[in-house]
Design an enzyme around this catalytic site. Structure first.
Site: not given
Length: 476
Positions: A12, A77-78, A103-104, A151, A233, A281, A321, A330
């Site tokens: 949206r 799984r990586h 490394t990753s 105010h 890391q 409305s 790490r 994420r």
């Protein structure tokens, strides 16, 4: 698909440009650019990597084989190793040198920094356009008197344009912060598993100079002036917190702006744009609700709150790490950018189409001006021979009487008529009209607008003139 949840920020509110920055495709393309930069630099520094291998990596950098990567990730799984594998399928000659020594976090963290930097630049572009639109408005109405409030009670007069300068001032502060953050962005570089660069020191046979050069050259290839000197890391999660604090600052300024517009719309003095076929409305057909300003406020609260996420993450990391940052960042980082992007697009739309009702503004001024003008009236009467103390007491009495008519009887403020009828003041109708000109009570507001535009705003708009000219079209 209507049977699967999708974030409203995506469906949206946010722009195509911002969504592209944080898209999976941009992320994985950036991973491949980083792998190419790593391989090129390692070759330049003497590792046995061939031009043919580099050429193969470059040839396949954009045609990502997602199905192969997704299938592999289900097995291992990586995500990073799945994409190393998929890239290797397309680059059989270069397969053995992809991600060499890294490394990753080499691809993951450096990509996050790159994407945040690009997103900051897009936010900067839209922020400049909001400032430009509000500046046009401020100049157009720099001389128009309006009732000031403290105010939310009637106070001295200001001008419509001067009030807009208060909004601009906040945004200029935000722009300064965002530019500072862009200028200070650094890559993680290639730091290894605990930030010691041990794997690269091994690759380069103990040559510290080459390991230092690796970071510097990768940064240059990716368009950055350098890398963090030290890290675990990961890059310090303090950076995410600092970036989102900048976005929170923009959200704070936007919320203040939206508050003022909503109050002014209630007073019927200034309205946000309202299109011919727009429905205010579902029940009350006459209503013109400030829905755009309300959406700014709504999204701004989300961003201000969301800035707590990286703050808590940064404060709770362990040693070199932990992975409890990953799932949170994420979500929290991209969505903060998507929300601020939406806020600024709405602000451009609202600022470019504000509707001013001068007669309503003047009518409200004239209801309050008699009370504000009493000192000027008294001074003019003294100049004609009146006694200052006696006149002060008389004005107090007449003000109380007029105030009673307004508050208890619901009548109009008739203080001026009472003063004109009181012979002790010896003031004619013509003299009173001259005293009651609203322009006499705005102080230096018009001059302040002109000086602010010349000294503060114009240099900024000149500096960023290449970013001006955005056209926005709200989805809803």
């Amino acid at each position: 698909m209507k049977d699967i949840y999708e974030s409203p920020l995506n469906s949206r509110y946010s722009s195509k440009e911002m969504k592209e920055i944080f898209s999976p495709d941009t992320k994985f393309r950036t991973w491949r650019k980083l792998w190419i930069a790593l391989a090129e630099t390692e070759k330049e520094l003497g590792l046995p990597i061939t031009d043919e291998q580099i050429a193969e990596l470059i040839q396949n950098k954009d045609n990502i084989n997602y199905e192969a990567a997704e299938k592999r990730e289900k097995e291992v799984r990586h995500d990073v190793m799945a994409h190393v594998y998929a890239y290797g399928l397309q680059c059989p000659k270069a397969k053995g040198i992809i991600h060499l020594g890294a490394t990753s976090c080499y691809v993951g963290d450096n990509t996050d920094i790159i994407l945040m930097t690009e997103a900051l630049k897009l936010v900067r572009k839209k922020l400049v356009n909001v400032i430009s639109a509000l500046s046009d408005f401020a100049v157009r109405y720099k001389d128009m008197p309006t009732l000031g409030f403290t105010h939310f009670q009637p106070a001295q007069l200001t001008t419509v344009g001067k009030r807009a300068c208060l909004w601009i001032q906040d945004l200029l502060m935000d722009l300064e912060e965002i530019q500072f953050r862009i200028d200070g962005m650094k890559l993680l570089g290639s730091k290894g598993t605990t930030g010691t660069q041990a794997s690269f020191l091994e690759l380069f046979e103990g040559d510290h100079h080459k390991v230092r050069a690796l970071d510097a050259r990768i940064a240059e290839k990716m368009g950055f002036k350098g890398c963090f000197s030290v890290s675990g890391q990961t890059y310090s999660r303090k950076l995410d917190s600092m970036v989102l604090n900048v976005l929170s600052g923009i959200a704070q300024s936007a919320h203040k702006f939206s508050n003022d517009i909503r109050l002014l719309q209630h007073l019927k003095e200034i309205e946000e744009p309202f299109e011919k076929n727009q429905i205010g409305s579902s029940a009350m057909a006459y209503k013109r609700n400030p829905m755009r300003s309300e959406r700014i406020a709504s999204l701004a609260r989300y961003v201000i709150t969301d800035a707590l996420n990286p703050a808590i993450t940064a404060s709770s990391q362990w040693f070199e790490r932990t992975l409890d940052d990953s799932a949170n960042k994420r979500i929290s980082v991209p969505e903060a950018f998507l929300a601020v992007d939406a806020i600024l697009e709405i602000m451009i739309n609202v600022s470019s189409g504000l509707v001013v009702y001068p007669k309503v503004i003047r009518q409200r001024i004239m209801k309050e001006l008699p009370f504000m003008a009493t000192e000027n009236i008294m001074m003019d009467a003294v100049k004609k021979g009146g006694d200052r103390q006696e006149l002060h007491e008389r004005i107090r009495e007449l003000s109380m009487e007029a105030g009673k008519v307004v508050k208890e009887e619901g009548g109009e403020n008739d203080l001026i008529e009472r003063i004109l009828a009181d012979k002790s003041f010896n003031i004619t109708k013509e003299e009173m009209d001259a005293i009651l000109k609203p322009e006499n009570y705005v102080g230096r507001a018009p001059e302040q607008v002109s000086e602010f535009m010349e000294n503060d705003v114009a240099p900024v708009l000149e500096k960023y003139k290449d970013l001006l000219g955005i056209k926005v079209e709200l989805k809803v």
